[in-house]
Write a protein that holds these residues in place. Structure first.
Motif, short mmCIF file in Angstrom:
data_model
loop_
_atom_site.label_atom_id
_atom_site.label_comp_id
_atom_site.label_asym_id
_atom_site.label_seq_id
_atom_site.Cartn_x
_atom_site.Cartn_y
_atom_site.Cartn_z
N ALA A 9 0.57 -1.48 -0.49
CA ALA A 9 -0.34 -0.16 0.42
C ALA A 9 1.70 1.25 0.15
O ALA A 9 1.91 1.08 -0.22
N VAL A 10 0.35 2.40 -0.24
CA VAL A 10 1.21 3.37 -0.98
C VAL A 10 0.18 4.48 0.44
O VAL A 10 -0.60 4.98 0.99
N GLN A 11 1.55 4.80 1.50
CA GLN A 11 0.78 5.64 1.94
C GLN A 11 1.77 6.47 2.45
O GLN A 11 3.69 6.74 2.83
N LEU A 12 1.81 8.06 2.17
CA LEU A 12 2.83 8.54 2.00
C LEU A 12 3.19 9.59 3.11
O LEU A 12 1.95 10.40 3.95
N THR A 13 3.55 10.23 3.94
CA THR A 13 3.93 11.54 4.51
C THR A 13 3.64 12.66 4.05
O THR A 13 3.88 13.03 2.47
N ASP A 14 3.51 14.15 4.78
CA ASP A 14 3.31 15.09 4.26
C ASP A 14 4.30 16.02 3.61
O ASP A 14 4.12 16.73 3.23
N ALA A 15 5.55 15.76 3.96
CA ALA A 15 7.18 15.51 3.49
C ALA A 15 6.57 14.97 1.97
O ALA A 15 7.12 15.53 0.56
N GLU A 16 6.55 14.02 1.39
CA GLU A 16 6.55 13.49 0.34
C GLU A 16 5.60 13.76 -0.24
O GLU A 16 5.45 13.93 -1.24
N ARG A 17 3.98 13.91 0.75
CA ARG A 17 3.78 14.52 -0.72
C ARG A 17 3.68 15.46 -1.45
O ARG A 17 3.84 15.79 -2.30
N LYS A 35 4.65 11.11 -14.35
CA LYS A 35 3.03 10.44 -14.37
C LYS A 35 3.19 9.45 -13.97
O LYS A 35 2.39 8.82 -12.10
N ARG A 36 4.60 9.26 -12.63
CA ARG A 36 4.63 8.60 -11.51
C ARG A 36 4.39 9.63 -9.76
O ARG A 36 3.82 8.45 -9.13
N ALA A 37 4.26 10.66 -10.12
CA ALA A 37 4.21 11.31 -9.31
C ALA A 37 2.80 11.50 -8.82
O ALA A 37 2.49 11.23 -7.93
N ARG A 38 1.75 11.57 -10.03
CA ARG A 38 0.43 11.82 -10.34
C ARG A 38 -0.03 10.03 -9.92
O ARG A 38 -1.16 9.99 -9.10
N ILE A 39 0.47 8.72 -10.12
CA ILE A 39 0.29 7.74 -9.69
C ILE A 39 0.10 7.71 -8.27
O ILE A 39 -0.48 7.08 -7.51
N LEU A 40 1.26 7.68 -7.54
CA LEU A 40 1.41 7.57 -5.94
C LEU A 40 0.71 8.47 -5.10
O LEU A 40 0.27 8.24 -4.23
N LEU A 41 0.42 9.91 -5.65
CA LEU A 41 -0.61 10.65 -5.42
C LEU A 41 -1.70 10.57 -5.48
O LEU A 41 -2.47 10.49 -4.24
N LEU A 42 -2.48 9.45 -6.28
CA LEU A 42 -3.49 9.12 -6.26
C LEU A 42 -3.76 8.19 -5.66
O LEU A 42 -5.08 7.83 -5.61
N CYS A 43 -2.82 6.84 -4.95
CA CYS A 43 -2.59 5.75 -4.45
C CYS A 43 -2.49 5.78 -3.33
O CYS A 43 -2.59 5.05 -2.64
N ILE A 71 4.79 -0.41 -9.90
CA ILE A 71 5.07 1.58 -9.83
C ILE A 71 4.90 1.63 -7.72
O ILE A 71 5.18 2.24 -7.24
N ARG A 72 3.33 1.05 -7.52
CA ARG A 72 2.92 0.89 -6.79
C ARG A 72 4.11 0.11 -5.60
O ARG A 72 4.64 0.47 -4.26
N THR A 73 3.85 -0.79 -5.61
CA THR A 73 5.32 -2.01 -5.78
C THR A 73 6.25 -0.81 -4.99
O THR A 73 7.11 -1.94 -3.98
N LYS A 74 6.99 -0.73 -6.79
CA LYS A 74 8.42 -0.59 -5.95
C LYS A 74 8.41 0.75 -5.11
O LYS A 74 9.94 0.38 -4.75
N PHE A 75 7.58 1.65 -5.59
CA PHE A 75 7.23 2.71 -3.72
C PHE A 75 7.44 1.74 -2.67
O PHE A 75 8.63 2.03 -1.76
N ALA A 76 6.59 1.45 -2.49
CA ALA A 76 6.77 0.21 -1.02
C ALA A 76 7.99 -1.00 -0.91
O ALA A 76 8.16 -0.38 0.25
N GLN A 77 9.01 -1.20 -1.69
CA GLN A 77 9.85 -2.23 -1.56
C GLN A 77 11.58 -0.65 -1.94
O GLN A 77 12.12 -1.26 -0.12
N GLU A 78 11.40 -0.41 -2.72
CA GLU A 78 12.68 0.46 -2.08
C GLU A 78 12.58 2.28 -2.08
O GLU A 78 13.78 3.01 -1.73
N GLY A 79 11.20 2.80 -1.90
CA GLY A 79 11.44 3.79 -1.60
C GLY A 79 10.88 5.04 -2.55
O GLY A 79 11.04 5.00 -3.85
#
Length: 391
Positions: A9-17, A35-43, A71-79
């Motif tokens: 799951a994608v859970q962004l902090t305030d700084a990341e958002r 595109k990747r930034a928009r995907i993370l914001l929407l997820c 993209i969601r999986t990569k964010f959760a695994q690698e930051g």
């Protein structure tokens, strides 16, 4: 698919958002990073509505659901930083198999003569030859194919091309003569006739063809029976819209002379001068009359040709038969009438007579629009001396 929950799951902090929002507005950012930034914001599940599903994000961004998942999986695994950064290929910096020298050798080989016993170069033949000549130690056929594609080389392709004769001055002089003749004023006393010849092999079905049915074209057996070979003499008046197709057993100088006598005495007896455009075949000259008729008859026709100027011969240049409008009419005849199988020559001649009568009744002529001025632009490289272009 449900919402993006679980360990990926994608859970962004305030700084990341905040960083991602700046990324989407940055003009220097790449389209992929945006595109990747928009995907993370929407997820992001920390949003008030808990984030969108992968299907919803994919539809909004214009990507596939599988791409959103990766993209969601990569964010959760690698930051975040790794997700936004473009990956660098592991083989980047590897030396090319074909450097500039090897590529030039490949191009020279491809443009040269293939090995004995082979009609053309293939990708594997070229790869093997490069290795045999020790240009490279190893190379695959796919690398050869990509290199040839880059240089726009197709060794498997041969194009039929009308190559002008070596004497370019004679070619352009005869071409301009024909073009000038086509644009001279014409009347009933000075007709323009284009003449050409063709051979037609008559073949018949050995097995009856199957007629066309809904969903199936007409089908004929590849085997056939050769019946005969006939010569076709085509005479075409593009201004009047008249044509005559004569079928003969042979196409000798005697046949040509007989057809010319018929043209002058039967088809155009009242004409003061007939301008005849024909190719450079050795039978298309005045000598054919003396080789065919008795001296008195040949002399009578010769007097018409020389003294009364009954006939004016204009020859197309060598390798320039495309200038003859009778060739176009023969092409129409083949496509509309005789491009099929016949039981015998008589059947073909009967069908040709019907086709001829129909087109003559309709008065289907031709309007030649290509002028001498156009030729000096299109074929300027054929002129031995650079000519002034008429604007």
């Amino acid at each position: 698919m449900g919402k993006s929950i679980g360990k990926w799951a994608v859970q962004l902090t305030d700084a990341e958002r905040e960083q991602l929002q700046k990324q989407t507005r940055a003009q220097s950012a790449s389209a992929l990073a945006v595109k990747r930034a928009r995907i993370l914001l929407l997820c992001d599940q920390n949003q008030a509505d808990g984030g969108k599903t992968d299907d919803e994000v994919a539809a909004q961004i214009g990507m596939t659901r599988r791409q959103v998942q990766r993209i969601r999986t990569k964010f959760a695994q690698e930051g975040l930083e790794t997700t936004l950064r473009r990956e660098v290929r592991s083989d980047r910096g590897t030396a090319r198999v074909l450097d500039g020298r090897a590529e030039a050798r490949l191009v020279a080989l491809c443009c040269g003569t293939p090995p004995e016993g082979r009609q053309q170069w293939t990708m594997q033949l070229l790869a093997d030859e490069l290795c045999r000549l020790k240009v490279v130690t190893h190379v695959c056929a796919e690398t050869v194919r990509q290199t040839l594609k880059k240089n726009q080389l197709k060794p498997w392709l041969t194009r039929r091309f009308c190559i002008p004769e070596a004497d370019r001055a004679r070619f352009v002089s005869q071409m301009e003569e024909v073009l000038d003749v086509y644009h001279e004023p014409r009347d009933a006393a000075h007709p323009l006739i284009c003449m050409d010849e063709a051979s037609k092999q008559i073949v018949a079905d050995t097995v009856a063809a199957l007629p066309m049915t809904p969903g199936q074209p007409r089908r004929e057996d590849p085997h056939y029976e050769r019946k005969d070979v006939q010569a076709i003499f085509a005479f075409f008046d593009p201004v009047r819209g008249w044509r005559r197709m004569s079928v003969r057993r042979t196409r000798t100088r005697q046949d040509w002379a007989e057809e010319i006598r018929r043209l002058l005495d039967e088809d155009y007896p009242a004409a003061q001068q007939v301008t005849l455009v024909c190719d450079n075949l050795n039978t298309h000259n005045i000598a054919s009359l003396y080789a065919t008729f008795a001296a008195s008859e040949a002399h009578r026709l010769a007097r018409k040709l020389r003294l009364a100027r009954k006939l004016r011969l204009v020859h197309t240049p060598r390798s320039g038969s495309w200038l003859n409008m009778a060739e176009m009419e023969l092409s129409v005849l083949t496509r509309q009438c005789i491009g099929r199988r016949f039981e015998n020559a008589e059947a073909m001649t009967e069908e040709m007579a019907k086709w001829e009568a129909n087109r003559n009744e309709s008065g289907l002529g031709a309007h030649w629009r290509f002028t001498t001025a156009d030729a000096r632009i299109t074929f300027r490289k054929l002129y031995p001396v650079e000519c002034d272009i008429e604007r």
